[in-house]
Design a protein around this motif. Structure first.
Motif, PDB file in Angstrom:
ATOM      1  N   GLN A 162       5.444  -1.073  -7.902  1.00 36.48           N
ATOM      2  CA  GLN A 162       4.196  -1.518  -7.281  1.00 36.48           C
ATOM      3  C   GLN A 162       4.231  -1.195  -5.794  1.00 36.48           C
ATOM      4  N   VAL A 163       3.188  -0.536  -5.334  1.00 31.65           N
ATOM      5  CA  VAL A 163       3.103  -0.170  -3.932  1.00 31.65           C
ATOM      6  C   VAL A 163       2.636  -1.362  -3.106  1.00 31.65           C
ATOM      7  N   GLN A 164       3.342  -1.604  -2.025  1.00 32.08           N
ATOM      8  CA  GLN A 164       2.939  -2.669  -1.113  1.00 32.08           C
ATOM      9  C   GLN A 164       3.092  -2.214   0.324  1.00 32.08           C
TER      10      GLN A 164
ATOM     11  N   ALA B 186       6.654  -0.687   4.128  1.00 30.98           N
ATOM     12  CA  ALA B 186       6.211  -0.150   2.838  1.00 30.98           C
ATOM     13  C   ALA B 186       7.275  -0.339   1.769  1.00 30.98           C
TER      14      ALA B 186
ATOM     15  N   TYR C 203       3.258  10.564   2.997  1.00 32.24           N
ATOM     16  CA  TYR C 203       1.912  10.088   3.328  1.00 32.24           C
ATOM     17  C   TYR C 203       1.662  10.098   4.832  1.00 32.24           C
TER      18      TYR C 203
ATOM     19  N   ALA D 185      -2.493   1.511   6.410  1.00 34.17           N
ATOM     20  CA  ALA D 185      -2.939   2.252   5.233  1.00 34.17           C
ATOM     21  C   ALA D 185      -2.209   3.578   5.124  1.00 34.17           C
TER      22      ALA D 185
ATOM     23  N   TYR E 248      -7.705   7.122   2.549  1.00 38.13           N
ATOM     24  CA  TYR E 248      -6.537   6.246   2.444  1.00 38.13           C
ATOM     25  C   TYR E 248      -6.493   5.585   1.080  1.00 38.13           C
ATOM     26  N   VAL E 249      -5.362   5.722   0.425  1.00 35.31           N
ATOM     27  CA  VAL E 249      -5.259   5.277  -0.962  1.00 35.31           C
ATOM     28  C   VAL E 249      -4.556   3.938  -1.120  1.00 35.31           C
ATOM     29  N   TYR E 250      -3.743   3.567  -0.147  1.00 41.97           N
ATOM     30  CA  TYR E 250      -3.051   2.284  -0.202  1.00 41.97           C
ATOM     31  C   TYR E 250      -3.333   1.502   1.078  1.00 41.97           C
ATOM     32  N   TRP E 251      -3.524   0.208   0.920  1.00 38.99           N
ATOM     33  CA  TRP E 251      -3.871  -0.658   2.040  1.00 38.99           C
ATOM     34  C   TRP E 251      -3.033  -1.923   2.013  1.00 38.99           C
TER      35      TRP E 251
END
Length: 124
Positions: free
Chosen positions: A1-3, A24, A32, A97, A111-114
């Motif tokens: 899981q990305v955090q 991250a 990224y 992000a 931006y794909v992750y926040w």
């Protein structure tokens, strides 16, 4: 899981400094571009600063140019935003992000992750 987890926000007087950090997990940020956005009450989320994966190129919004510095440590999976000479108009929630691609990205939809954000309040 990305955090992405931001920290370092708080209350500071005008002219003061804060250092925001973004940690991250679940992804290697070396793949990224990383950016900081902010969102003030009643306003749209706006770009503050971005940095490409290598750290060679950066972008700053005109409103923070010369006062804020973005940096990254890919090995530690960390991105920081050093904020100096803070002004009341810098008051906002700040978000970290991650974007795909190798070029500077300033649009939100790149931006794909926040992260969840950290509050910065600058008193006059």
């Amino acid at each position: 899981q990305v955090q992405l987890v931001e920290s370092g926000g708080g209350l500071v007087q005008a002219g003061g400094s804060l250092r925001l950090s973004c940690s991250a997990s679940g992804l290697s940020i070396r793949n990224y571009g990383m950016g900081w956005f902010r969102e003030a009450p009643g306003k749209e989320r706006e770009i503050v600063a971005t940095i490409v994966w290598s750290g060679v190129s950066t972008y700053y919004a005109d409103s923070v140019k010369g006062r804020f510095t973005i940096s990254r440590d890919n090995a530690k999976r960390m991105v920081t935003l050093q904020m100096n000479s803070l002004k009341p108009e810098d008051t906002a929630k700040y978000f970290c992000a991650a974007s795909t691609g190798g070029a500077i990205r300033t649009a939100r939809d790149a931006y794909v992750y926040w992260g969840q954000g950290t509050q910065v309040t600058v008193s006059s």
